[in-house]
Design an enzyme around this catalytic site. Structure first.
Site, PDB file in Angstrom:
ATOM      1  N   GLU A  52       0.869  -1.173   0.000  1.00  0.00           N
ATOM      2  CA  GLU A  52       0.000   0.000   0.000  1.00  0.00           C
ATOM      3  C   GLU A  52       0.909   1.228   0.000  1.00  0.00           C
ATOM      4  OE1 GLU A  52      -3.139   2.127   3.096  1.00  0.00           O
ATOM      5  OE2 GLU A  52      -2.748  -0.029   3.278  1.00  0.00           O
ATOM      6  N   ASP A  63      -4.634   9.681   8.784  1.00  0.00           N
ATOM      7  CA  ASP A  63      -3.292   9.322   9.226  1.00  0.00           C
ATOM      8  C   ASP A  63      -2.970   9.902  10.595  1.00  0.00           C
ATOM      9  OD1 ASP A  63      -2.937   8.022   6.831  1.00  0.00           O
ATOM     10  OD2 ASP A  63      -2.042   9.761   5.848  1.00  0.00           O
TER      11      ASP A  63
END
Length: 269
Positions: A52, A63
């Protein structure tokens, strides 16, 4: 071309493995573009089954702090969208399908069909789109069908049965199940919500469900691999590069952790 005509690159790869997969995340451009390409190669060689690749973005809402640190450094060094395409080209064909994890605004700015075309040409397998829901993804559904790319949408413990069904129907490759609410990061425990989410998503029609957010240690990877089709690890892998005094040391630490996580995943079944 209809959806049924499109082969799932990642789906076929996962089916061929015959076991849960280790899916490793790294951002492009950290500590440099070339170093990030070398790190991905290291991760594949150490046992990561699927990659990924994170495309740096100024507002990465999913994130956590550590990945944001790496992404901010990549952006400060001038990493661009086209660097991600070039990185895919350099690491594809090494035995691990390459997915790009990207926030949707970057693809819109590039041009949805143009991005799909260039990603497919570079050897990429598809996109993970954390801030795009199937209801608003008509352009991406069409482009991914036209260029034979997988599309990985996300579900969470808060997803309704209707959302699980629509996401499962729209996804190709696998459905990404976020183990917990909140941003990415290492967790001491994962609890039982992830296992229930996987079961519910399968019941809603998903062929394959992979779990991310919070997995950091081999024993956690083994636990998740006991019920999911894939184990997604990001922050713990990125930490090996962030905490290292230099790129070479970071790659060595990355290889050790990847190998340990891979062993954990393979020990589950």
């Amino acid at each position: 071309m209809s959806v049924l005509d499109v082969r799932s690159q990642v789906g076929e790869f996962l089916d061929g493995l015959g076991r849960p997969a280790l899916i490793g995340y790294l951002p492009v451009g950290y500590p440099s573009v070339d170093d990030s390409v070398d790190a991905v190669r290291t991760m594949i060689d150490a046992g990561a089954d699927v990659i990924e690749l994170g495309m740096p973005y100024t507002d990465p809402v999913m994130d956590g702090p550590l990945i944001q640190t790496a992404v901010d450094a990549a952006l400060a060094r001038g990493t661009k969208v086209r660097d991600t395409i070039r990185a895919v080209e350099q690491v594809s064909g090494r035995g691990a399908p390459i997915l790009i994890m990207t926030y949707w605004n970057l693809v819109l700015r590039y041009g949805v069909d143009a991005f799909a075309r260039d990603l497919a040409s570079a050897g990429g397998a598809g996109l993970i789109t954390p801030d795009l829901i199937p209801d608003e993804a008509a352009d991406w559904l069409a482009a991914s069908d036209a260029h034979g790319l997988d599309r990985v949408f996300l579900v969470a413990p808060s997803s309704t049965p209707e959302r699980l069904a629509s996401t499962s129907a729209a996804s190709r490759g696998f459905v990404y199940a976020a183990s917990t609410m909140g941003v990415t990061g290492e967790r001491a425990t994962l609890g039982n919500r992830a296992e229930q989410l996987v079961a519910d998503t399968r019941a809603a029609g998903a062929e394959r469900v992979c779990v991310g957010v919070g997995v950091a240690r081999p024993e956690q990877a083994a636990e998740v691999a006991g019920y999911a089709d894939g184990v997604i690890v990001g922050t713990a892998l990125v930490r090996t590069l962030v905490d290292a005094p230099d790129a070479a040391t970071g790659r060595a630490d990355l290889a050790r952790l990847t190998s340990a996580l891979a062993e954990g995943v393979r020990s589950a079944r």
